[in-house]
Design a protein around this motif. Sequence first.
Motif, PDB file in Angstrom:
ATOM      1  N   GLN A  34       0.834  -1.199   0.000  1.00  0.00           N
ATOM      2  CA  GLN A  34       0.000   0.000   0.000  1.00  0.00           C
ATOM      3  C   GLN A  34       0.877   1.260   0.000  1.00  0.00           C
ATOM      4  O   GLN A  34       0.622   2.197  -0.743  1.00  0.00           O
ATOM      5  CB  GLN A  34      -0.925  -0.010   1.214  1.00  0.00           C
ATOM      6  N   MET A  35       1.935   1.263   0.841  1.00  0.00           N
ATOM      7  CA  MET A  35       2.839   2.412   0.876  1.00  0.00           C
ATOM      8  C   MET A  35       3.574   2.563  -0.453  1.00  0.00           C
ATOM      9  O   MET A  35       3.795   3.664  -0.935  1.00  0.00           O
ATOM     10  CB  MET A  35       3.839   2.273   2.027  1.00  0.00           C
ATOM     11  N   THR A  36       3.953   1.452  -1.068  1.00  0.00           N
ATOM     12  CA  THR A  36       4.615   1.499  -2.369  1.00  0.00           C
ATOM     13  C   THR A  36       3.708   2.107  -3.419  1.00  0.00           C
ATOM     14  O   THR A  36       4.138   2.948  -4.222  1.00  0.00           O
ATOM     15  CB  THR A  36       5.041   0.087  -2.803  1.00  0.00           C
ATOM     16  N   GLN A  37       2.441   1.723  -3.430  1.00  0.00           N
ATOM     17  CA  GLN A  37       1.490   2.293  -4.378  1.00  0.00           C
ATOM     18  C   GLN A  37       1.315   3.792  -4.145  1.00  0.00           C
ATOM     19  O   GLN A  37       1.225   4.569  -5.096  1.00  0.00           O
ATOM     20  CB  GLN A  37       0.147   1.577  -4.273  1.00  0.00           C
ATOM     21  N   ILE A  38       1.288   4.186  -2.885  1.00  0.00           N
ATOM     22  CA  ILE A  38       1.147   5.608  -2.567  1.00  0.00           C
ATOM     23  C   ILE A  38       2.352   6.384  -3.064  1.00  0.00           C
ATOM     24  O   ILE A  38       2.224   7.457  -3.667  1.00  0.00           O
ATOM     25  CB  ILE A  38       0.938   5.810  -1.047  1.00  0.00           C
ATOM     26  N   LEU A  39       3.551   5.856  -2.846  1.00  0.00           N
ATOM     27  CA  LEU A  39       4.764   6.543  -3.293  1.00  0.00           C
ATOM     28  C   LEU A  39       4.849   6.605  -4.815  1.00  0.00           C
ATOM     29  O   LEU A  39       5.306   7.595  -5.387  1.00  0.00           O
ATOM     30  CB  LEU A  39       5.999   5.875  -2.706  1.00  0.00           C
ATOM     31  N   GLU A  40       4.413   5.553  -5.494  1.00  0.00           N
ATOM     32  CA  GLU A  40       4.408   5.577  -6.955  1.00  0.00           C
ATOM     33  C   GLU A  40       3.404   6.597  -7.473  1.00  0.00           C
ATOM     34  O   GLU A  40       3.659   7.293  -8.451  1.00  0.00           O
ATOM     35  CB  GLU A  40       4.095   4.182  -7.496  1.00  0.00           C
ATOM     36  N   ALA A  41       2.256   6.712  -6.807  1.00  0.00           N
ATOM     37  CA  ALA A  41       1.276   7.723  -7.199  1.00  0.00           C
ATOM     38  C   ALA A  41       1.833   9.119  -6.966  1.00  0.00           C
ATOM     39  O   ALA A  41       1.564  10.041  -7.733  1.00  0.00           O
ATOM     40  CB  ALA A  41      -0.024   7.526  -6.421  1.00  0.00           C
ATOM     41  N   GLU A  42       2.632   9.274  -5.908  1.00  0.00           N
ATOM     42  CA  GLU A  42       3.246  10.592  -5.644  1.00  0.00           C
ATOM     43  C   GLU A  42       4.222  10.951  -6.749  1.00  0.00           C
ATOM     44  O   GLU A  42       4.307  12.107  -7.152  1.00  0.00           O
ATOM     45  CB  GLU A  42       3.970  10.585  -4.306  1.00  0.00           C
ATOM     46  N   ALA A  48       1.489  17.063  -5.321  1.00  0.00           N
ATOM     47  CA  ALA A  48       0.545  16.709  -4.264  1.00  0.00           C
ATOM     48  C   ALA A  48       1.304  16.077  -3.097  1.00  0.00           C
ATOM     49  O   ALA A  48       2.296  15.383  -3.292  1.00  0.00           O
ATOM     50  CB  ALA A  48      -0.495  15.727  -4.792  1.00  0.00           C
ATOM     51  N   PRO A  49       0.841  16.308  -1.880  1.00  0.00           N
ATOM     52  CA  PRO A  49       1.536  15.714  -0.734  1.00  0.00           C
ATOM     53  C   PRO A  49       1.268  14.219  -0.637  1.00  0.00           C
ATOM     54  O   PRO A  49       0.262  13.725  -1.119  1.00  0.00           O
ATOM     55  CB  PRO A  49       0.920  16.448   0.461  1.00  0.00           C
ATOM     56  N   THR A  50       2.186  13.526  -0.001  1.00  0.00           N
ATOM     57  CA  THR A  50       2.037  12.096   0.211  1.00  0.00           C
ATOM     58  C   THR A  50       1.281  11.865   1.512  1.00  0.00           C
ATOM     59  O   THR A  50       1.628  12.418   2.544  1.00  0.00           O
ATOM     60  CB  THR A  50       3.406  11.424   0.303  1.00  0.00           C
ATOM     61  N   ILE A  51       0.247  11.055   1.447  1.00  0.00           N
ATOM     62  CA  ILE A  51      -0.526  10.721   2.636  1.00  0.00           C
ATOM     63  C   ILE A  51      -0.334   9.234   2.872  1.00  0.00           C
ATOM     64  O   ILE A  51      -0.786   8.402   2.092  1.00  0.00           O
ATOM     65  CB  ILE A  51      -2.010  11.070   2.455  1.00  0.00           C
ATOM     66  N   LEU A  52       0.371   8.916   3.946  1.00  0.00           N
ATOM     67  CA  LEU A  52       0.629   7.520   4.273  1.00  0.00           C
ATOM     68  C   LEU A  52      -0.466   7.010   5.204  1.00  0.00           C
ATOM     69  O   LEU A  52      -1.107   7.794   5.915  1.00  0.00           O
ATOM     70  CB  LEU A  52       1.992   7.399   4.952  1.00  0.00           C
ATOM     71  N   PRO A  53      -0.688   5.702   5.231  1.00  0.00           N
ATOM     72  CA  PRO A  53      -1.689   5.160   6.137  1.00  0.00           C
ATOM     73  C   PRO A  53      -1.313   5.443   7.593  1.00  0.00           C
ATOM     74  O   PRO A  53      -0.178   5.216   8.010  1.00  0.00           O
ATOM     75  CB  PRO A  53      -1.666   3.655   5.859  1.00  0.00           C
ATOM     76  N   ILE A  54      -2.251   5.965   8.356  1.00  0.00           N
ATOM     77  CA  ILE A  54      -1.988   6.385   9.735  1.00  0.00           C
ATOM     78  C   ILE A  54      -1.689   5.190  10.625  1.00  0.00           C
ATOM     79  O   ILE A  54      -0.938   5.308  11.587  1.00  0.00           O
ATOM     80  CB  ILE A  54      -3.189   7.188  10.265  1.00  0.00           C
ATOM     81  N   GLU A  55      -2.212   4.015  10.287  1.00  0.00           N
ATOM     82  CA  GLU A  55      -2.008   2.864  11.166  1.00  0.00           C
ATOM     83  C   GLU A  55      -0.564   2.393  11.199  1.00  0.00           C
ATOM     84  O   GLU A  55      -0.172   1.665  12.103  1.00  0.00           O
ATOM     85  CB  GLU A  55      -2.939   1.708  10.790  1.00  0.00           C
ATOM     86  N   VAL A  56       0.270   2.796  10.233  1.00  0.00           N
ATOM     87  CA  VAL A  56       1.673   2.381  10.246  1.00  0.00           C
ATOM     88  C   VAL A  56       2.585   3.462  10.819  1.00  0.00           C
ATOM     89  O   VAL A  56       3.783   3.261  10.910  1.00  0.00           O
ATOM     90  CB  VAL A  56       2.163   1.994   8.830  1.00  0.00           C
ATOM     91  N   LEU A  57       2.029   4.591  11.216  1.00  0.00           N
ATOM     92  CA  LEU A  57       2.845   5.696  11.719  1.00  0.00           C
ATOM     93  C   LEU A  57       2.724   5.816  13.231  1.00  0.00           C
ATOM     94  O   LEU A  57       1.696   5.484  13.811  1.00  0.00           O
ATOM     95  CB  LEU A  57       2.390   7.016  11.076  1.00  0.00           C
ATOM     96  N   ALA A  58       3.774   6.318  13.830  1.00  0.00           N
ATOM     97  CA  ALA A  58       3.729   6.621  15.253  1.00  0.00           C
ATOM     98  C   ALA A  58       2.792   7.811  15.458  1.00  0.00           C
ATOM     99  O   ALA A  58       2.601   8.622  14.548  1.00  0.00           O
ATOM    100  CB  ALA A  58       5.132   6.956  15.759  1.00  0.00           C
TER     101      ALA A  58
END
Length: 173
Positions: A34-42, A48-58
């Motif tokens: 999922q993070m890889t897909q987000i970074l490729e879309a970025e 546009a800013p990158t929005i990572l899934p909150i569940e994997v962040l502190a």
Amino acid sequence: MLCIGIILLYLLSAPILASSEETSPAEDLGLIDQMTQILEAEQANRFAPTILPIEVLAPETAQSMQQALKAYYDYRTVGYEHRRSVFRWQLLPSKIIFVIVVLLVSAGIYFSWLQFIKGLRTDKDRSSTETTFEASASGIKVSSPVLGVIILVISLAFFYLYLVYVYPIEEIL
């Protein structure tokens, strides 16, 4: 560049994933995908800013990401309002310049008409002087005994230059 970003995100999120005993390796791979897909879309949309899934962040990282997103969208909103006010301000001078150009071209056409009429009324026995107009850069050269032709060519050339170089409106992002 994209691989370095993915590796850094994986390394930063590894302690969080390791401390969570509820996730399985398959779920971890799903989050990484999922993070890889987000970074490729970025990469496709660099602005546009990158929005990572909150569940994997502190929690601190998620909070700073939310603050950064708010600051980014505040910046974009201010920029949009600025461009909007500039276009609004430029509308009045643009209309004034357009009216002045139309009046100048109309006056040129009117004066050329007057010269045509004057040229038709002159005696044919009288020798008329030939008037020459020349615009360089391998441009226009007009010679005519009737001054109206020259005035008409100058008026239409001015109007053409206005339409090509001044009148077009382009939005710059």
